[in-house]
Design a protein around this motif. Structure first.
Motif, mmCIF file in Angstrom:
data_model
loop_
_atom_site.group_PDB
_atom_site.id
_atom_site.type_symbol
_atom_site.label_atom_id
_atom_site.label_comp_id
_atom_site.label_asym_id
_atom_site.label_seq_id
_atom_site.Cartn_x
_atom_site.Cartn_y
_atom_site.Cartn_z
ATOM 1 N N LEU B 24 0.883 -1.304 0.328
ATOM 2 C CA LEU B 24 -0.018 0.052 0.004
ATOM 3 C C LEU B 24 0.903 1.308 0.329
ATOM 4 O O LEU B 24 0.770 2.095 -0.685
ATOM 5 C CB LEU B 24 -0.780 0.246 0.967
ATOM 6 C CG LEU B 24 -2.064 1.496 1.300
ATOM 7 C CD1 LEU B 24 -3.221 1.361 0.247
ATOM 8 C CD2 LEU B 24 -2.690 1.131 2.080
ATOM 9 N N ALA B 25 1.809 1.307 1.042
ATOM 10 C CA ALA B 25 2.580 2.412 0.894
ATOM 11 C C ALA B 25 3.720 2.282 -0.541
ATOM 12 O O ALA B 25 3.659 3.416 -1.086
ATOM 13 C CB ALA B 25 3.575 2.139 1.847
ATOM 14 N N THR B 28 1.260 3.615 -2.930
ATOM 15 C CA THR B 28 0.744 5.268 -2.878
ATOM 16 C C THR B 28 2.186 6.190 -2.967
ATOM 17 O O THR B 28 1.893 7.148 -3.692
ATOM 18 C CB THR B 28 0.752 5.759 -1.061
ATOM 19 O OG1 THR B 28 -0.766 4.497 -0.345
ATOM 20 C CG2 THR B 28 -0.031 7.506 -1.041
ATOM 21 N N VAL B 29 3.407 5.512 -2.740
ATOM 22 C CA VAL B 29 4.072 6.334 -2.880
ATOM 23 C C VAL B 29 3.885 6.138 -4.880
ATOM 24 O O VAL B 29 4.214 8.026 -5.569
ATOM 25 C CB VAL B 29 5.482 6.008 -2.992
ATOM 26 C CG1 VAL B 29 7.007 7.159 -3.119
ATOM 27 C CG2 VAL B 29 6.142 6.045 -1.723
ATOM 28 N N ALA B 31 2.595 6.518 -6.639
ATOM 29 C CA ALA B 31 0.557 7.795 -7.535
ATOM 30 C C ALA B 31 1.122 8.785 -6.974
ATOM 31 O O ALA B 31 0.723 9.196 -7.823
ATOM 32 C CB ALA B 31 -0.485 7.081 -6.622
ATOM 33 N N SER B 32 2.316 9.092 -6.397
ATOM 34 C CA SER B 32 1.899 10.983 -6.768
ATOM 35 C C SER B 32 3.691 11.077 -6.946
ATOM 36 O O SER B 32 3.830 12.350 -7.516
ATOM 37 C CB SER B 32 2.985 11.001 -4.653
ATOM 38 O OG SER B 32 1.394 10.540 -3.769
ATOM 39 N N ALA B 33 3.603 10.235 -8.313
ATOM 40 C CA ALA B 33 5.147 10.763 -9.252
ATOM 41 C C ALA B 33 4.104 9.739 -10.537
ATOM 42 O O ALA B 33 4.017 8.769 -10.449
ATOM 43 C CB ALA B 33 6.604 10.567 -8.621
ATOM 44 N N GLU B 34 5.266 9.949 -11.555
ATOM 45 C CA GLU B 34 5.609 9.543 -12.289
ATOM 46 C C GLU B 34 6.212 8.407 -12.814
ATOM 47 O O GLU B 34 5.622 7.611 -13.112
ATOM 48 C CB GLU B 34 5.569 11.083 -13.943
ATOM 49 C CG GLU B 34 5.344 9.863 -14.886
ATOM 50 C CD GLU B 34 5.669 10.499 -16.438
ATOM 51 O OE1 GLU B 34 5.937 11.848 -16.262
ATOM 52 O OE2 GLU B 34 6.170 10.099 -16.986
ATOM 53 N N GLU B 35 7.270 8.973 -12.223
ATOM 54 C CA GLU B 35 8.690 7.640 -11.828
ATOM 55 C C GLU B 35 9.439 8.218 -10.656
ATOM 56 O O GLU B 35 9.732 9.179 -10.710
ATOM 57 C CB GLU B 35 9.218 7.456 -12.931
ATOM 58 C CG GLU B 35 10.210 6.660 -13.312
ATOM 59 C CD GLU B 35 10.568 6.377 -14.724
ATOM 60 O OE1 GLU B 35 10.150 7.078 -15.846
ATOM 61 O OE2 GLU B 35 12.583 6.325 -15.098
ATOM 62 N N VAL B 36 9.632 6.678 -10.087
ATOM 63 C CA VAL B 36 10.375 7.293 -9.413
ATOM 64 C C VAL B 36 11.701 5.960 -8.337
ATOM 65 O O VAL B 36 11.024 4.570 -8.864
ATOM 66 C CB VAL B 36 9.245 6.506 -7.394
ATOM 67 C CG1 VAL B 36 10.044 6.150 -6.197
ATOM 68 C CG2 VAL B 36 8.456 7.484 -7.979
ATOM 69 N N ALA B 37 12.546 6.025 -8.382
ATOM 70 C CA ALA B 37 13.622 5.563 -8.353
ATOM 71 C C ALA B 37 13.606 4.826 -7.201
ATOM 72 O O ALA B 37 13.340 4.606 -5.886
ATOM 73 C CB ALA B 37 14.915 6.481 -7.897
ATOM 74 N N PHE B 40 15.323 5.727 -3.699
ATOM 75 C CA PHE B 40 14.806 6.599 -2.748
ATOM 76 C C PHE B 40 12.917 5.660 -2.611
ATOM 77 O O PHE B 40 12.590 5.480 -0.770
ATOM 78 C CB PHE B 40 13.722 7.637 -3.971
ATOM 79 C CG PHE B 40 12.378 7.872 -3.258
ATOM 80 C CD1 PHE B 40 12.257 9.713 -1.803
ATOM 81 C CD2 PHE B 40 10.983 8.616 -3.310
ATOM 82 C CE1 PHE B 40 12.362 10.540 -1.426
ATOM 83 C CE2 PHE B 40 10.940 9.049 -3.073
ATOM 84 C CZ PHE B 40 10.512 10.367 -2.198
ATOM 85 N N GLN B 42 12.822 2.115 -1.769
ATOM 86 C CA GLN B 42 13.793 2.133 -0.386
ATOM 87 C C GLN B 42 13.358 3.031 0.913
ATOM 88 O O GLN B 42 12.907 2.056 2.172
ATOM 89 C CB GLN B 42 15.058 1.560 -0.502
ATOM 90 C CG GLN B 42 15.293 0.466 0.514
ATOM 91 C CD GLN B 42 17.104 0.730 0.099
ATOM 92 O OE1 GLN B 42 17.276 0.672 -0.691
ATOM 93 N NE2 GLN B 42 17.314 -0.208 1.544
ATOM 94 N N ILE B 44 12.133 5.645 1.571
ATOM 95 C CA ILE B 44 10.511 6.191 1.938
ATOM 96 C C ILE B 44 9.855 5.522 2.489
ATOM 97 O O ILE B 44 8.836 5.686 3.510
ATOM 98 C CB ILE B 44 10.017 7.356 0.607
ATOM 99 C CG1 ILE B 44 9.293 8.003 1.662
ATOM 100 C CG2 ILE B 44 9.525 6.864 -0.425
ATOM 101 C CD1 ILE B 44 8.265 8.937 0.073
ATOM 102 N N ARG B 81 7.275 2.947 -12.196
ATOM 103 C CA ARG B 81 5.877 3.660 -12.171
ATOM 104 C C ARG B 81 4.779 2.578 -12.291
ATOM 105 O O ARG B 81 4.962 1.267 -12.444
ATOM 106 C CB ARG B 81 6.250 3.637 -13.717
ATOM 107 C CG ARG B 81 6.234 3.470 -14.457
ATOM 108 C CD ARG B 81 6.283 4.209 -16.325
ATOM 109 N NE ARG B 81 6.842 5.394 -16.217
ATOM 110 C CZ ARG B 81 7.139 5.879 -17.234
ATOM 111 N NH1 ARG B 81 6.141 5.964 -18.146
ATOM 112 N NH2 ARG B 81 8.069 7.011 -17.607
#
Lengths: 241, 107
Positions: B24-25, B28-29, B31-37, B40, B42, B44, B81
């Motif tokens: 879920l976390a 959620t993360v 869904a708040s950005a287009e692409e996440v490394a 990051f 790990q 958050i 993503r």
């Protein structure tokens, strides 16, 4: 995990992504400081009217925007690489709202920059008629601002890039003022350098100096705050499990 | 839980893939950005590398996220993503949870 915690996770991600797209912080503060120092130096009695043909000085002023860009890039690489890339969600409403005025501002500044340089060259030639064979558009100095135009097609792609571009052009204009001051300082015979532009232009020019100093001070404060915010984001992230 | 001891259908209908706290976390993360490394994500979420990998693999298998692998020089960088399905699943999950919660003033 509570709803509030989930919302906090989302907000933290959005903030980090927004910072990642700019990677400014200290670079903004540095740009402000450079602007203030350069204008102050140009206004100081010892440097006013320094010979423009002292090439290193001229080169420095003309290439300061690029120097600033390199420093910004290095800052992003060394200071703000952080925890990897997080690409912000495209916000179409935000982009639509901002796009036109940023592009308009960039074009206005570009026109201002070019007119300013032509005016400068005009005054320069009045002061040093021996350089007349180098009159515009042959004078190499006139072609230099075109360097600022070169990245246009590659930069004007997204809202953040357009923003960076507008800032870059604004910086160019800001660096141009000291150049003008260096050229037409104390050594300029009265009623010669200013005669080409008149009192109105001189008032506008002095107002511009004031704006630059204010902008520089605000940029320093904003940049520092942004840097602190970035550190706060990093602190807010949980430790590794 | 209902008086008869059986779980309400709404609870049983919750998407188990999304319901798990770590996933879920992650969603959620994402869904708040287009692409996440990866790095990051790990940090958050506070998950270990192994844990995060296992959860992202599960989410990818379900079709809720996609992995993007690029090379920065010689270093491979993994990003994620969220897919449209993932976004829909997360939205649906929130709606279901909200419908399960008691209305304000009613215990």
């Amino acid at each position: 995990m509570t709803t509030a915690e989930l919302e906090a996770l989302g907000a933290l991600t959005r903030e980090y992504a927004a910072f990642q797209s700019r990677k400014s912080g200290l670079a903004t503060a540095l740009g402000g400081l450079m602007a203030i120092l350069l204008v102050l130096a140009a206004l100081s009695p010892n440097l006013m009217g320094a010979d423009l043909l002292q090439r290193p000085l001229l080169h420095y002023i003309l290439f300061v925007p690029f120097l600033w860009l390199v420093l910004k890039w290095l800052g992003g690489l060394l200071l703000y690489r952080g925890l990897g890339r997080v690409k912000a969600m495209p916000d179409e409403r935000y982009e639509r709202r901002r796009w036109f005025w940023i592009l308009g501002l960039a074009l206005f500044l570009m026109a201002y920059l070019l007119v300013g340089l032509y005016a400068f060259m005009n005054g320069f030639l009045i002061q040093k008629p021996s350089f007349a064979p180098l009159s515009p558009p042959a004078a190499w100095i006139l072609w230099l601002p075109l360097l600022y135009l070169l990245p246009t097609p590659w930069l004007i792609r997204g809202i953040e890039e357009a923003r960076v571009y507008a800032v870059l052009v604004a910086q160019c204009m800001i660096w141009l003022v000291p150049l003008f001051l260096f050229a037409f300082g104390a050594r300029t015979p009265p009623n010669q350098a200013w005669s080409m532009s008149g009192h109105l232009a001189m008032t506008a020019f002095l107002a511009l100096i004031l704006v630059i100093q204010t902008w520089g001070a605000l940029a320093m404060i904003r940049g520092w705050k942004e840097h602190r915010k970035y550190l706060a984001i990093l602190r807010a992230l949980p430790r590794e499990a | 839980m209902s008086k008869t001891g059986a779980l309400p259908k709404a609870i049983l209908d919750l998407d188990r893939i999304v319901h798990e706290p770590a996933r879920l976390a992650i969603l959620t993360v994402l869904a708040s950005a287009e692409e996440v490394a990866f790095l990051f994500l790990q940090r958050i979420t506070g998950l270990s590398k192994g844990n995060l990998s296992s959860h992202t693999q599960k989410l990818e298998a379900t079709g809720y996220l996609e992995t993007v692998k690029v090379f920065q020089g010689r270093i491979p960088v993994t990003s994620f993503r969220i897919t449209e399905d993932g976004r829909t699943a997360l939205r649906l999950y929130h709606q279901q949870l909200r419908s399960l919660l008691p209305k304000e003033g009613k215990p």
